[in-house]
Design a protein around this motif. Structure first.
Motif, PDB file in Angstrom:
ATOM      1  N   ALA A 214       0.809  -1.259  -0.168  1.00 33.33           N
ATOM      2  CA  ALA A 214       0.010  -0.139   0.014  1.00 33.33           C
ATOM      3  C   ALA A 214       0.903   1.417   0.020  1.00 33.33           C
ATOM      4  CB  ALA A 214      -0.833  -0.037   1.161  1.00 33.33           C
ATOM      5  N   THR A 215       1.831   1.257   0.670  1.00 37.18           N
ATOM      6  CA  THR A 215       2.786   2.353   0.794  1.00 37.18           C
ATOM      7  C   THR A 215       3.491   2.646  -0.618  1.00 37.18           C
ATOM      8  OG1 THR A 215       3.230   1.900   2.998  1.00 37.18           O
ATOM      9  CG2 THR A 215       4.958   3.435   2.012  1.00 37.18           C
ATOM     10  N   LEU A 216       3.952   1.443  -1.407  1.00 37.13           N
ATOM     11  CA  LEU A 216       4.641   1.681  -2.339  1.00 37.13           C
ATOM     12  C   LEU A 216       3.682   2.234  -3.540  1.00 37.13           C
ATOM     13  CD1 LEU A 216       7.147   0.826  -4.091  1.00 37.13           C
ATOM     14  CD2 LEU A 216       6.097  -1.333  -4.555  1.00 37.13           C
ATOM     15  N   GLU A 217       2.326   1.663  -3.679  1.00 42.86           N
ATOM     16  CA  GLU A 217       1.544   2.244  -4.481  1.00 42.86           C
ATOM     17  C   GLU A 217       0.980   3.718  -4.233  1.00 42.86           C
ATOM     18  OE1 GLU A 217      -1.915  -0.367  -5.441  1.00 42.86           O
ATOM     19  OE2 GLU A 217      -0.719  -2.271  -4.890  1.00 42.86           O
ATOM     20  N   ALA A 218       1.012   4.079  -2.936  1.00 39.72           N
ATOM     21  CA  ALA A 218       0.771   5.550  -2.471  1.00 39.72           C
ATOM     22  C   ALA A 218       1.890   6.593  -2.925  1.00 39.72           C
ATOM     23  CB  ALA A 218       0.429   5.589  -1.172  1.00 39.72           C
ATOM     24  N   LEU A 219       3.099   6.122  -3.151  1.00 39.33           N
ATOM     25  CA  LEU A 219       4.246   6.973  -3.294  1.00 39.33           C
ATOM     26  C   LEU A 219       4.194   7.817  -4.349  1.00 39.33           C
ATOM     27  CD1 LEU A 219       7.800   5.125  -2.581  1.00 39.33           C
ATOM     28  CD2 LEU A 219       6.829   7.139  -1.481  1.00 39.33           C
ATOM     29  N   PRO A 220       3.748   7.357  -5.731  1.00 35.86           N
ATOM     30  CA  PRO A 220       3.656   8.634  -6.620  1.00 35.86           C
ATOM     31  C   PRO A 220       2.618   9.400  -6.103  1.00 35.86           C
ATOM     32  CG  PRO A 220       3.604   6.270  -7.729  1.00 35.86           C
ATOM     33  CD  PRO A 220       3.375   6.269  -5.972  1.00 35.86           C
ATOM     34  N   GLY A 221       1.418   9.366  -5.814  1.00 38.73           N
ATOM     35  CA  GLY A 221       0.330  10.184  -5.745  1.00 38.73           C
ATOM     36  C   GLY A 221       0.913  11.223  -4.326  1.00 38.73           C
ATOM     37  N   MET A 222       1.698  10.646  -3.427  1.00 43.87           N
ATOM     38  CA  MET A 222       2.222  11.768  -2.236  1.00 43.87           C
ATOM     39  C   MET A 222       3.115  12.600  -2.833  1.00 43.87           C
ATOM     40  SD  MET A 222       2.479   9.014   1.019  1.00 43.87           S
ATOM     41  CE  MET A 222       3.444   7.769   0.413  1.00 43.87           C
ATOM     42  N   VAL A 223       4.022  12.093  -3.520  1.00 41.49           N
ATOM     43  CA  VAL A 223       5.182  12.873  -4.035  1.00 41.49           C
ATOM     44  C   VAL A 223       4.273  13.790  -4.811  1.00 41.49           C
ATOM     45  CG1 VAL A 223       6.981  12.972  -5.695  1.00 41.49           C
ATOM     46  CG2 VAL A 223       6.924  11.320  -4.074  1.00 41.49           C
ATOM     47  N   ASP A 224       3.391  13.567  -5.916  1.00 39.47           N
ATOM     48  CA  ASP A 224       2.807  14.553  -6.712  1.00 39.47           C
ATOM     49  C   ASP A 224       1.914  15.686  -5.858  1.00 39.47           C
ATOM     50  OD1 ASP A 224       1.635  15.532  -9.282  1.00 39.47           O
ATOM     51  OD2 ASP A 224      -0.302  14.784  -8.268  1.00 39.47           O
ATOM     52  N   ASP A 225       1.477  15.162  -4.749  1.00 43.85           N
ATOM     53  CA  ASP A 225       0.802  16.172  -3.777  1.00 43.85           C
ATOM     54  C   ASP A 225       1.702  17.305  -3.376  1.00 43.85           C
ATOM     55  OD1 ASP A 225      -1.757  15.064  -4.167  1.00 43.85           O
ATOM     56  OD2 ASP A 225      -1.556  13.576  -2.304  1.00 43.85           O
ATOM     57  N   CYS A 226       2.909  16.759  -2.826  1.00 40.70           N
ATOM     58  CA  CYS A 226       3.726  17.804  -2.387  1.00 40.70           C
ATOM     59  C   CYS A 226       4.273  18.749  -3.490  1.00 40.70           C
ATOM     60  CB  CYS A 226       5.105  17.022  -1.885  1.00 40.70           C
ATOM     61  SG  CYS A 226       4.727  15.968  -0.503  1.00 40.70           S
ATOM     62  N   ARG A 227       4.729  18.134  -4.801  1.00 41.11           N
ATOM     63  CA  ARG A 227       5.062  18.913  -5.750  1.00 41.11           C
ATOM     64  C   ARG A 227       3.908  20.015  -6.068  1.00 41.11           C
ATOM     65  NH1 ARG A 227       8.459  14.330  -8.759  1.00 41.11           N
ATOM     66  NH2 ARG A 227      10.454  14.685  -7.764  1.00 41.11           N
ATOM     67  N   THR A 228       2.782  19.433  -6.267  1.00 38.66           N
ATOM     68  CA  THR A 228       1.871  20.494  -6.610  1.00 38.66           C
ATOM     69  C   THR A 228       1.521  21.581  -5.670  1.00 38.66           C
ATOM     70  OG1 THR A 228       0.453  18.624  -7.522  1.00 38.66           O
ATOM     71  CG2 THR A 228      -0.719  20.499  -6.899  1.00 38.66           C
ATOM     72  N   ALA A 229       1.862  21.372  -4.457  1.00 44.08           N
ATOM     73  CA  ALA A 229       1.728  22.257  -3.347  1.00 44.08           C
ATOM     74  C   ALA A 229       3.224  23.208  -3.265  1.00 44.08           C
ATOM     75  CB  ALA A 229       1.643  21.617  -2.168  1.00 44.08           C
ATOM     76  N   GLY A 230       3.789  22.934  -4.149  1.00 44.73           N
ATOM     77  CA  GLY A 230       5.195  23.954  -4.309  1.00 44.73           C
ATOM     78  C   GLY A 230       6.310  23.342  -3.283  1.00 44.73           C
ATOM     79  N   LEU A 231       6.256  22.248  -2.827  1.00 41.38           N
ATOM     80  CA  LEU A 231       7.020  21.720  -1.803  1.00 41.38           C
ATOM     81  C   LEU A 231       8.208  20.515  -2.260  1.00 41.38           C
ATOM     82  CD1 LEU A 231       4.769  20.807   0.999  1.00 41.38           C
ATOM     83  CD2 LEU A 231       6.011  22.747   0.964  1.00 41.38           C
ATOM     84  N   SER A 232       9.315  20.703  -2.068  1.00 42.24           N
ATOM     85  CA  SER A 232      10.506  19.794  -2.511  1.00 42.24           C
ATOM     86  C   SER A 232      10.243  18.758  -1.444  1.00 42.24           C
ATOM     87  CB  SER A 232      11.898  20.382  -2.834  1.00 42.24           C
ATOM     88  OG  SER A 232      11.844  20.611  -1.164  1.00 42.24           O
ATOM     89  N   ILE A 233      10.907  17.351  -1.899  1.00 42.20           N
ATOM     90  CA  ILE A 233      10.726  16.434  -0.944  1.00 42.20           C
ATOM     91  C   ILE A 233      12.035  15.557  -1.110  1.00 42.20           C
ATOM     92  CG2 ILE A 233       9.730  15.001  -2.810  1.00 42.20           C
ATOM     93  CD1 ILE A 233       8.169  13.365  -0.457  1.00 42.20           C
ATOM     94  N   GLY A 234      12.501  15.101  -0.179  1.00 44.53           N
ATOM     95  CA  GLY A 234      14.374  14.710  -0.148  1.00 44.53           C
ATOM     96  C   GLY A 234      14.381  13.988   1.377  1.00 44.53           C
ATOM     97  N   PRO A 235      15.705  13.778   1.514  1.00 44.31           N
ATOM     98  CA  PRO A 235      16.159  13.106   2.939  1.00 44.31           C
ATOM     99  C   PRO A 235      16.155  13.966   3.759  1.00 44.31           C
ATOM    100  CG  PRO A 235      18.037  13.323   1.197  1.00 44.31           C
ATOM    101  CD  PRO A 235      16.846  13.633   0.467  1.00 44.31           C
ATOM    102  N   LEU A 236      16.501  13.565   4.995  1.00 48.17           N
ATOM    103  CA  LEU A 236      16.614  14.657   6.295  1.00 48.17           C
ATOM    104  C   LEU A 236      17.900  15.305   5.798  1.00 48.17           C
ATOM    105  CD1 LEU A 236      15.792  12.085   9.250  1.00 48.17           C
ATOM    106  CD2 LEU A 236      14.744  14.624   8.659  1.00 48.17           C
ATOM    107  N   ALA A 237      18.870  14.990   5.357  1.00 44.78           N
ATOM    108  CA  ALA A 237      20.104  15.829   5.079  1.00 44.78           C
ATOM    109  C   ALA A 237      19.765  17.028   4.380  1.00 44.78           C
ATOM    110  CB  ALA A 237      21.029  14.797   4.379  1.00 44.78           C
ATOM    111  N   GLU A 238      18.727  17.098   3.876  1.00 45.10           N
ATOM    112  CA  GLU A 238      18.342  18.251   2.940  1.00 45.10           C
ATOM    113  C   GLU A 238      17.319  19.205   3.648  1.00 45.10           C
ATOM    114  OE1 GLU A 238      17.337  16.926  -0.843  1.00 45.10           O
ATOM    115  OE2 GLU A 238      19.370  16.326  -1.313  1.00 45.10           O
ATOM    116  N   HIS A 239      16.858  18.707   4.939  1.00 39.33           N
ATOM    117  CA  HIS A 239      15.812  19.360   5.500  1.00 39.33           C
ATOM    118  C   HIS A 239      15.939  20.352   6.529  1.00 39.33           C
ATOM    119  CE1 HIS A 239      11.350  18.857   6.480  1.00 39.33           C
ATOM    120  NE2 HIS A 239      11.647  18.649   7.583  1.00 39.33           N
TER     121      HIS A 239
END
Length: 244
Positions: A214-239
């Motif tokens: 379920a997590t694997l299938e949810a990933l594309p939508g979650m990433v798309d939601d973040c990017r649509t909101a103008g948010l970058s997404i990445g590791p803690l090292a970049e946070h």
């Protein structure tokens, strides 16, 4: 009770109570309190960024599928791995690192701290951090305790091991048998704000069998939601985790 005996009893019990409090109280601080009082521990960071993290691996069946999915999405993440899994599946850890992801420590095994054991805490974290270092050639920076239970002993052990404790501010509730791609996506992105640290799982080692799908299938939508909101997404090292 005679005054002298009462005084002696109090003298003995007071240190024991202090030890118990030091062990239990940090574990009682949970997400609402952590977010408000300890933003650094909750992983609140760059308001234009979302930190993506995965717990409980490595898993030779499921983790490579997450690596492929993240490659396809152009996203890097932080994987909080268990030391006993690292020594069993070092090739998975090396491949995770080779693909540009960040490796962090989730403990040696996924155990609960039923009683204070500061010496054991230090030994297990040093051992886990050493396993990650041996597999990747890079010393890990972050520590997330199993179940998010950060006792006083584990906090001190993390400092001894040179690890920085961090929990999370949003989770996908993806460990249950009832989790679906839609429920995981909604749990993460409903009301999502920049600066959050997201907790997901790349394995069902400590979760319902097959829940990682379920997590694997949810990933594309979650990433798309973040990017649509103008948010970058990445590791803690970049946070740029903020706070005290």
């Amino acid at each position: 009770m005679p005054p002298a005996l009462r005084h002696a009893t109090a003298t003995v019990l007071a240190p024991l109570a202090a030890v118990g409090a030091a062990h239990i109280v940090p574990a009682a601080t949970w997400l609402p309190v952590v977010r408000r009082r300890l933003p650094r521990l909750a992983g609140l960071g760059d308001p234009a960024h979302v930190a993506l993290t995965f717990d409980d691996g490595p898993d030779p069946e499921s983790t490579p599928r997450f690596l492929d999915a993240l490659d396809a999405l152009g996203v890097r993440a932080t994987f909080f791995v268990l030391g006993d899994g690292v020594v069993r599946h070092p090739a998975v850890v090396r491949e995770t690192f080779r693909r540009g992801h960040e490796l962090a420590v989730h403990g040696w095994s996924h155990d609960r701290p039923w009683r204070p054991a500061p010496a054991d805490d230090v030994r297990s974290l040093l051992r886990a951090a050493g396993a990650v270092l041996e597999a990747t050639g890079r010393r890990p920076r972050w520590y997330r305790p199993p179940y998010g239970i950060l006792t006083g002993g584990r906090w001190a052990a993390a400092r001894t091991a040179g690890l920085r404790p961090v929990l999370w501010s949003v989770w996908g509730r993806d460990w249950t048998a009832r989790a679906t791609p839609a429920s995981v996506r909604t749990a993460v992105t409903a009301g999502l704000h920049g600066g959050e640290t997201v907790l997901l799982h790349d394995t069902d080692r400590m979760s319902a069998p097959g829940s990682w799908r379920a997590t694997l299938e949810a990933l594309p939508g979650m990433v798309d939601d973040c990017r649509t909101a103008g948010l970058s997404i990445g590791p803690l090292a970049e946070h740029a985790v903020r706070g005290v």
